[in-house]
Every structure is written in structure tokens, then in C-alpha cells.
Design a protein around this motif. Structure first.
Motif, PDB file in Angstrom:
ATOM      1  N   PRO A   1     -19.135 -78.732 -29.658  1.00  0.00           N
ATOM      2  CA  PRO A   1     -19.150 -79.757 -30.099  1.00  0.00           C
ATOM      3  C   PRO A   1     -17.620 -80.496 -29.889  1.00  0.00           C
ATOM      4  O   PRO A   1     -16.763 -79.970 -30.109  1.00  0.00           O
ATOM      5  CB  PRO A   1     -19.578 -79.866 -31.589  1.00  0.00           C
ATOM      6  CG  PRO A   1     -20.132 -78.548 -31.902  1.00  0.00           C
ATOM      7  CD  PRO A   1     -19.521 -77.463 -30.792  1.00  0.00           C
ATOM      8  N   LEU A   2     -17.787 -81.845 -29.587  1.00  0.00           N
ATOM      9  CA  LEU A   2     -16.641 -82.638 -29.538  1.00  0.00           C
ATOM     10  C   LEU A   2     -16.045 -83.133 -31.038  1.00  0.00           C
ATOM     11  O   LEU A   2     -17.024 -83.252 -31.751  1.00  0.00           O
ATOM     12  CB  LEU A   2     -16.956 -83.849 -28.521  1.00  0.00           C
ATOM     13  CG  LEU A   2     -17.528 -83.612 -27.157  1.00  0.00           C
ATOM     14  CD1 LEU A   2     -17.847 -84.986 -26.793  1.00  0.00           C
ATOM     15  CD2 LEU A   2     -16.520 -82.787 -26.328  1.00  0.00           C
ATOM     16  N   ASN A   3     -14.970 -83.257 -31.224  1.00  0.00           N
ATOM     17  CA  ASN A   3     -14.465 -83.582 -32.448  1.00  0.00           C
ATOM     18  C   ASN A   3     -14.738 -85.148 -32.442  1.00  0.00           C
ATOM     19  O   ASN A   3     -14.872 -85.948 -31.380  1.00  0.00           O
ATOM     20  CB  ASN A   3     -12.984 -83.330 -32.935  1.00  0.00           C
ATOM     21  CG  ASN A   3     -12.006 -83.548 -31.968  1.00  0.00           C
ATOM     22  OD1 ASN A   3     -12.037 -84.917 -31.650  1.00  0.00           O
ATOM     23  ND2 ASN A   3     -11.252 -83.059 -31.620  1.00  0.00           N
ATOM     24  N   PRO A   4     -14.393 -85.757 -33.556  1.00  0.00           N
ATOM     25  CA  PRO A   4     -14.508 -87.292 -33.729  1.00  0.00           C
ATOM     26  C   PRO A   4     -13.863 -88.132 -32.686  1.00  0.00           C
ATOM     27  O   PRO A   4     -14.210 -89.097 -32.284  1.00  0.00           O
ATOM     28  CB  PRO A   4     -14.444 -87.573 -35.304  1.00  0.00           C
ATOM     29  CG  PRO A   4     -14.668 -86.238 -35.948  1.00  0.00           C
ATOM     30  CD  PRO A   4     -14.434 -85.396 -34.869  1.00  0.00           C
ATOM     31  N   ALA A   5     -12.445 -87.550 -32.531  1.00  0.00           N
ATOM     32  CA  ALA A   5     -11.616 -88.349 -31.695  1.00  0.00           C
ATOM     33  C   ALA A   5     -11.844 -88.261 -30.150  1.00  0.00           C
ATOM     34  O   ALA A   5     -12.100 -89.188 -29.452  1.00  0.00           O
ATOM     35  CB  ALA A   5     -10.243 -88.083 -31.855  1.00  0.00           C
ATOM     36  N   GLU A   6     -12.437 -87.067 -29.956  1.00  0.00           N
ATOM     37  CA  GLU A   6     -13.071 -86.712 -28.530  1.00  0.00           C
ATOM     38  C   GLU A   6     -14.211 -87.612 -28.088  1.00  0.00           C
ATOM     39  O   GLU A   6     -14.619 -88.267 -27.044  1.00  0.00           O
ATOM     40  CB  GLU A   6     -13.314 -85.433 -28.313  1.00  0.00           C
ATOM     41  CG  GLU A   6     -11.976 -84.619 -28.341  1.00  0.00           C
ATOM     42  CD  GLU A   6     -12.355 -83.017 -28.339  1.00  0.00           C
ATOM     43  OE1 GLU A   6     -11.606 -82.398 -27.864  1.00  0.00           O
ATOM     44  OE2 GLU A   6     -13.262 -82.565 -28.794  1.00  0.00           O
TER      45      GLU A   6
ATOM     46  N   TRP B   1      -7.789 -85.636 -35.710  1.00  0.00           N
ATOM     47  CA  TRP B   1      -8.395 -84.634 -35.040  1.00  0.00           C
ATOM     48  C   TRP B   1      -7.681 -85.016 -33.427  1.00  0.00           C
ATOM     49  O   TRP B   1      -7.846 -84.318 -32.560  1.00  0.00           O
ATOM     50  CB  TRP B   1      -9.838 -84.949 -34.772  1.00  0.00           C
ATOM     51  CG  TRP B   1     -10.717 -84.467 -35.655  1.00  0.00           C
ATOM     52  CD1 TRP B   1     -10.910 -82.963 -35.904  1.00  0.00           C
ATOM     53  CD2 TRP B   1     -11.112 -85.055 -36.927  1.00  0.00           C
ATOM     54  NE1 TRP B   1     -11.608 -82.903 -36.978  1.00  0.00           N
ATOM     55  CE2 TRP B   1     -11.848 -84.145 -37.691  1.00  0.00           C
ATOM     56  CE3 TRP B   1     -11.065 -86.270 -37.363  1.00  0.00           C
ATOM     57  CZ2 TRP B   1     -12.407 -84.197 -39.029  1.00  0.00           C
ATOM     58  CZ3 TRP B   1     -11.692 -86.597 -38.621  1.00  0.00           C
ATOM     59  CH2 TRP B   1     -12.571 -85.664 -39.507  1.00  0.00           C
ATOM     60  N   ARG B   2      -6.777 -85.734 -33.110  1.00  0.00           N
ATOM     61  CA  ARG B   2      -5.986 -86.268 -32.232  1.00  0.00           C
ATOM     62  C   ARG B   2      -4.964 -84.871 -31.986  1.00  0.00           C
ATOM     63  O   ARG B   2      -4.508 -84.527 -32.989  1.00  0.00           O
ATOM     64  CB  ARG B   2      -5.166 -87.263 -32.140  1.00  0.00           C
ATOM     65  CG  ARG B   2      -6.352 -88.549 -31.934  1.00  0.00           C
ATOM     66  CD  ARG B   2      -5.750 -89.931 -31.637  1.00  0.00           C
ATOM     67  NE  ARG B   2      -6.823 -90.923 -31.434  1.00  0.00           N
ATOM     68  CZ  ARG B   2      -6.991 -92.050 -32.203  1.00  0.00           C
ATOM     69  NH1 ARG B   2      -6.179 -92.247 -33.222  1.00  0.00           N
ATOM     70  NH2 ARG B   2      -8.209 -92.814 -31.965  1.00  0.00           N
ATOM     71  N   SER B   3      -4.702 -84.553 -30.778  1.00  0.00           N
ATOM     72  CA  SER B   3      -3.776 -83.553 -30.447  1.00  0.00           C
ATOM     73  C   SER B   3      -4.266 -82.156 -31.037  1.00  0.00           C
ATOM     74  O   SER B   3      -3.461 -81.330 -31.522  1.00  0.00           O
ATOM     75  CB  SER B   3      -2.427 -83.905 -31.131  1.00  0.00           C
ATOM     76  OG  SER B   3      -1.954 -84.959 -30.479  1.00  0.00           O
TER      77      SER B   3
ATOM     78  N   THR C   1     -10.053 -96.368 -40.664  1.00  0.00           N
ATOM     79  CA  THR C   1     -10.857 -95.562 -39.520  1.00  0.00           C
ATOM     80  C   THR C   1      -9.714 -95.066 -38.582  1.00  0.00           C
ATOM     81  O   THR C   1      -9.937 -93.753 -38.131  1.00  0.00           O
ATOM     82  CB  THR C   1     -11.900 -96.528 -38.753  1.00  0.00           C
ATOM     83  OG1 THR C   1     -11.227 -97.600 -38.329  1.00  0.00           O
ATOM     84  CG2 THR C   1     -12.879 -96.828 -39.814  1.00  0.00           C
ATOM     85  N   GLU C   2      -8.647 -95.863 -38.213  1.00  0.00           N
ATOM     86  CA  GLU C   2      -7.633 -95.213 -37.182  1.00  0.00           C
ATOM     87  C   GLU C   2      -7.020 -93.971 -37.909  1.00  0.00           C
ATOM     88  O   GLU C   2      -6.920 -93.031 -37.354  1.00  0.00           O
ATOM     89  CB  GLU C   2      -6.841 -96.198 -36.971  1.00  0.00           C
ATOM     90  CG  GLU C   2      -7.282 -97.044 -35.862  1.00  0.00           C
ATOM     91  CD  GLU C   2      -7.561 -96.518 -34.292  1.00  0.00           C
ATOM     92  OE1 GLU C   2      -6.923 -95.611 -34.316  1.00  0.00           O
ATOM     93  OE2 GLU C   2      -8.161 -97.087 -33.546  1.00  0.00           O
TER      94      GLU C   2
ATOM     95  N   ASN D   1     -11.945 -77.523 -29.283  1.00  0.00           N
ATOM     96  CA  ASN D   1     -13.040 -77.496 -30.374  1.00  0.00           C
ATOM     97  C   ASN D   1     -12.944 -77.636 -31.796  1.00  0.00           C
ATOM     98  O   ASN D   1     -13.468 -77.163 -32.453  1.00  0.00           O
ATOM     99  CB  ASN D   1     -13.928 -76.056 -30.038  1.00  0.00           C
ATOM    100  CG  ASN D   1     -13.088 -74.945 -30.368  1.00  0.00           C
ATOM    101  OD1 ASN D   1     -11.783 -75.067 -30.483  1.00  0.00           O
ATOM    102  ND2 ASN D   1     -13.441 -73.726 -30.372  1.00  0.00           N
ATOM    103  N   GLY D   2     -11.673 -78.169 -31.900  1.00  0.00           N
ATOM    104  CA  GLY D   2     -11.307 -78.617 -33.398  1.00  0.00           C
ATOM    105  C   GLY D   2     -12.157 -79.561 -34.013  1.00  0.00           C
ATOM    106  O   GLY D   2     -12.165 -80.955 -33.508  1.00  0.00           O
ATOM    107  N   HIS D   3     -13.032 -79.334 -34.755  1.00  0.00           N
ATOM    108  CA  HIS D   3     -14.237 -80.609 -35.203  1.00  0.00           C
ATOM    109  C   HIS D   3     -14.570 -80.045 -36.660  1.00  0.00           C
ATOM    110  O   HIS D   3     -14.434 -79.071 -36.958  1.00  0.00           O
ATOM    111  CB  HIS D   3     -15.353 -80.645 -34.239  1.00  0.00           C
ATOM    112  CG  HIS D   3     -16.193 -79.124 -34.266  1.00  0.00           C
ATOM    113  ND1 HIS D   3     -15.727 -78.096 -33.530  1.00  0.00           N
ATOM    114  CD2 HIS D   3     -17.368 -78.827 -34.988  1.00  0.00           C
ATOM    115  CE1 HIS D   3     -16.694 -77.208 -33.867  1.00  0.00           C
ATOM    116  NE2 HIS D   3     -17.660 -77.554 -34.478  1.00  0.00           N
TER     117      HIS D   3
END
Length: 308
Positions: free
Chosen positions: A4-9, A298-300, A291-292, A304-306
Motif C-alpha cells: 500500500p501507498l502511505n497517505p502522502a504518496e 509520511w513524507r521522506s 492536515t498538512e 512502504n511506510g504506511h
């Protein structure tokens, strides 16, 4: 299968700002096959309208495929999972919802089903986080965001889609979307705060959860502590207001100040957090998280960090 993608992705893939990216993550769980069908900049309502008009869309078929693969022949586990997916969170509530007619499900059967669901990490178990353990106050939730959405809306709505009435299912989703989203976003926010804690000035935070008593009054949405179980310190506590137009205001802050004193271990050194989808009004004396801020958790990260 791709992870899965993480929220930032997800936000980067579907071309939405932070608030919309979090909404998209709650619906898709970051599953790439579903995200690939989400048009760039498309709203949740628009995406659902398209997906629910097509019985073969990834949004609709992924859930049943996943459940069939995980639980071939496990009828009771599927029944218990459906009860949790429909919003039951306590042992007694799950038992009542999973029972057939007037005959309650045997306690041993429910316990076995819950253990299987926990072992497969399909269901997560939360307990109140404070300086006083409360292991008996367990709450159950569907661990995967997409499966949570699928069980809440899509599983029972598939016959409507197959009859060409996906519009009726969309209407059902819209009717309770805000209430469902407000509850579904809580685990994501707690995970984000645990990741962000060092950057926020709390490197000693090792656990982030919520707190409630047996009467569920009051409930504290977010509690950060120095460890799981019996915490030595409650480092922060906060309230989540996940509305589309109303920011976190003085009334919300007053309610937090009133209720947080019930948390065992809370003291004057505990930082208060105002967590909101639409910001915090000026003058609220709490640490504001938007939200930001949440997406920066999850940025950087590795691919698969989710969230769990």
C-alpha cells in the motif's frame, strides 16, 4: 501484490491537497490498484460515483477478493468481522450483532473468531492509554482503512451496484460519510502523531492512543505517553474535530480542558492539542495540528511506510 501507498504518496498520486489526500487514503487504504483508478484532482464523491457505477471497479472487487483469500471457510470470523466493520466496537456489541436471531453466539466461538482476526492483523484492539491500565475496556476496529470502508458500505451495497443502482449506494455513503470519516481518521492521526513526536519536541513519546472509561463519558481522542500499558507520564492529550467547515474553536477547547482531567496521569505539564481538518481559531491556547502537519509524518519515508 504491490504494498500500500502511505497517505502522502496517495496525495501525490491522486493530485489532492492534504485534506483530500487523507480522505482518499481512508477510502482506498493506499491500495495502488484502486488509486490508479482515481483521476487526478478528483473529489471523493466524484470518484465514488464512477467506481460505484462499475461492478468490476477495483474499489468494489478488491474487498471480496481479500476476504476470500484470508478467510476461506471461516464463516464465524467473517460474521464477526462484518459486525466490527459495521461499527460495533465492544465485545458485547460485537456478540449481539454477530448472533443469529434470538440465539446469542457462544462466548467461546466469539473469542476464537476474535483471536483469529487479531492474529491475521485484520482487527486491531485498542485499550485506554493512561497511567492506570484498563485492559478490560477493549475496543475492536478493522485495522485496514480500505477494508474498514468496504465493510461499512460496499459489502452490503454490492447488490445495488449489480442492479445498476450504484447511485443509491452513493447516497447511503453520503448520508453518514462525515460521522464515519470522523471515527475512521482517528487511528491515522494517532499514528501520525507517534511518528511526528520527536519533531514536535516530544522524543520520549513511545505510545499514542485514546482514553475512555466504562461509560464512554468522557472520551479523549488522543493521548501521548512515555510507554504502553501503565504510563509514567502523559505527555500530551488532544481532541480531534474533523469537520468540513467548522474549525477547532474555544468551545471545543473548553470541552477538552474539562474532560482531560479524568485521564489518570494527566497533570499541568501535559500539553493540549487541537487537531482539526479545517484549522484552529485564533486565541485557542493549544498546540494546533492540521492536515498538512499530519501528512509530513509520511513524507521522506521508505516506499512502504504506511499506517497500521
Amino acid at each position: 501484490m504491490l504494498p500500500p501507498l502511505n497517505p502522502a504518496e496517495v496525495g501525490a498520486m491522486v493530485g489532492l491537497p492534504a485534506a483530500g489526500a487523507i480522505d482518499a487514503y481512508l477510502v482506498t487504504g493506499g491500495l495502488p490498484l484502486i488509486c490508479q483508478e482515481w483521476g487526478s484532482g478528483q473529489s471523493v464523491e466524484s470518484f465514488l460515483a464512477v467506481s460505484l457505477a462499475d461492478p468490476t471497479s477495483a474499489l468494489l472487487v478488491s474487498g471480496e477478493r481479500s476476504l476470500a483469500a484470508e478467510f476461506p471457510g471461516y464463516i464465524q470470523a467473517r460474521t464477526v468481522l462484518a459486525a466490527i466493520g459495521n461499527g460495533e466496537r465492544t465485545w458485547s456489541g460485537v456478540r449481539a450483532a454477530a448472533s443469529a436471531g434470538a440465539e446469542p453466539m457462544a462466548a467461546s466461538s466469539l473469542t476464537s473468531a476474535l483471536r483469529l482476526l487479531e492474529a491475521k492483523r485484520v482487527v486491531a484492539v485498542d485499550t485506554p492509554l493512561s497511567a492506570r491500565p484498563a485492559a478490560k475496556e477493549r475496543r475492536y476496529r478493522v485495522a485496514d482503512p480500505y477494508l474498514r470502508f468496504y465493510l461499512a458500505y460496499l459489502a452490503a451495497g454490492l447488490p445495488l451496484v449489480e442492479r445498476g443502482r450504484g447511485d443509491l449506494l452513493l447516497r447511503q455513503v453520503k448520508r453518514s460519510w462525515y460521522a464515519w470519516r470522523g471515527r475512521a481518521v482517528e487511528p491515522l492521526i494517532r499514528e501520525a502523531l507517534l511518528r511526528m513526536a520527536p519533531e514536535l519536541g516530544w522524543p520520549e513519546v513511545e505510545a499514542v492512543g485514546g482514553w475512555w472509561n466504562r461509560q464512554n463519558n468522557p472520551e479523549i481522542d488522543v493521548v501521548g505517553a512515555d510507554r504502553e500499558g501503565a504510563a509514567n507520564r502523559i505527555i500530551f492529550a488532544g481532541s480531534i474535530k474533523w469537520q468540513s467547515t467548522q474549525p477547532f474553536d474555544q468551545h471545543d477547547y473548553a470541552a477538552l480542558v474539562r474532560d482531560v482531567t479524568a485521564v489518570p496521569g494527566f497533570d499541568t505539564s501535559t500539553e493540549l492539542l487541537a487537531i482539526s481538518r479545517t484549522g484552529t481559531v485564533a486565541g485557542v491556547p493549544a498546540h494546533s495540528i492540521g492536515t498538512e502537519d499530519l501528512l509530513t509524518a509520511w513524507r521522506s519515508l521508505p516506499r512502504n511506510g504506511h499506517p497500521a
